[in-house]
Design a protein around this motif. Sequence first.
Motif, short mmCIF file in Angstrom:
data_model
loop_
_atom_site.label_atom_id
_atom_site.label_comp_id
_atom_site.label_asym_id
_atom_site.label_seq_id
_atom_site.Cartn_x
_atom_site.Cartn_y
_atom_site.Cartn_z
N HIS A 205 -21.52 -33.69 -27.04
CA HIS A 205 -21.59 -32.80 -28.20
C HIS A 205 -20.36 -31.89 -28.28
O HIS A 205 -20.46 -30.67 -28.29
CB HIS A 205 -22.87 -31.95 -28.17
N ARG B 241 -21.44 -38.77 -27.81
CA ARG B 241 -22.76 -38.38 -28.31
C ARG B 241 -23.51 -37.54 -27.29
O ARG B 241 -24.33 -36.69 -27.66
CB ARG B 241 -23.57 -39.64 -28.65
N ARG B 242 -23.26 -37.75 -26.03
CA ARG B 242 -23.95 -36.97 -25.00
C ARG B 242 -23.30 -35.61 -24.78
O ARG B 242 -23.99 -34.65 -24.42
CB ARG B 242 -23.95 -37.75 -23.68
N ASP C 98 -17.40 -43.47 -27.78
CA ASP C 98 -18.37 -42.94 -28.73
C ASP C 98 -19.71 -42.64 -28.07
O ASP C 98 -20.38 -41.64 -28.39
CB ASP C 98 -18.57 -43.91 -29.89
N LYS C 99 -20.12 -43.47 -27.13
CA LYS C 99 -21.39 -43.23 -26.43
C LYS C 99 -21.32 -41.97 -25.56
O LYS C 99 -22.29 -41.21 -25.47
CB LYS C 99 -21.74 -44.44 -25.56
#
Length: 375
Positions: A105, A102-103, A98-99
Amino acid sequence: MAFRRRAKSHPLFSQEFLIHNHADIGFCLVLSVLIALMFEVTAKTAFLFILPQYNVSVPTADGELVQYHYGLKDLVTILFYIFIAIILHAVVQEYALDKINRRLHLSKVKHSKFNESGQLVAFHLTSMIWCLYVVVTEGYIANPRSLWENYPHVYLPFQVKFFYLCQLAYWLHALPELYFQKVRKEEIPRQLRCIALYLAHIAGAYLLNLTRLGLILLLLQYLAEFFFHMARLVCFTDENNEKLFNVWAVVFVVTRLFTLTLYILVIGFGLPRVENQALDPERGNFFSFLFNNILFRMSVLLLVCLFQASVMWRFIHFQLRRWREYWNEQSSRKRAAAGPRQQAKPLKRDSGYHENGVVKAENGTSPRTKKLKSP
């Protein structure tokens, strides 16, 4: 233990509540089994969930050796490790994938594929290291004849049986994860086929007492799958980087050849030489007795060869399509780069020189004017 930070609470026992809290529910169930170990009344039942059952003392030259065989109680142990797999799945998803998502996209389609490949990279890497350790310590690589000698291999070492139970638990946990991860309907049939094939091969090797051969084949399969999903992860971060796909193509072909060779060597040539092929209900070799007759064995070998041939055909078709798309893209880039060069060609000027706004020829005379025809 909360795995996700939730902005709003969902109704108790609703569908959204179950999806968002399935890892927490699984953790509570696992914790209750571990707490049961602390009490003498419930400890015996708790051990059914945690440790492999059906241990037998086998006499050897150095003394007695504790080994295991399979039975119905293994289903209870597999159920416990299904919850362990669900918890680990949630940990990898939240604290790693998930981390990264987020970067990056990514779109919804790429997001789903990225999560799938990320989970499988972690699983395949762990299983590869574990499987290689078991194979080396048990001496299956150093002595290839041990793959079929003394068949059926009814009694298993602890680490071999525990490895198979964990493998079955992981692929069974993948079924409810299709619901928990909200996998798209278009992806469900493909993933179900993949899960069913893994379960059939692992359970088949476990029940037919072909665990030694199954370990080698799983090691080869996980090696190829690791490079494939690693290449997909790299491609999501950099679409022009396809070097790992080329590495995967080489590894895939090599592992297919080794897999087919091992099948033919063990099933076609090794097992027919086994002397002790009688049915012994006390040893629990019923499935291996049915397997080790020439008709059933050759049927399985034929099915395996056809399956490997279909896998290679799909691989060749995929590679040809990929190369065709690559060369089409390269040719379109060359045409696009050659277009501006042709437009930037200098215009052809009239011969001679200009004097007072009139073009003069090289001999000093002005060029003849072109007569216009009257309409």
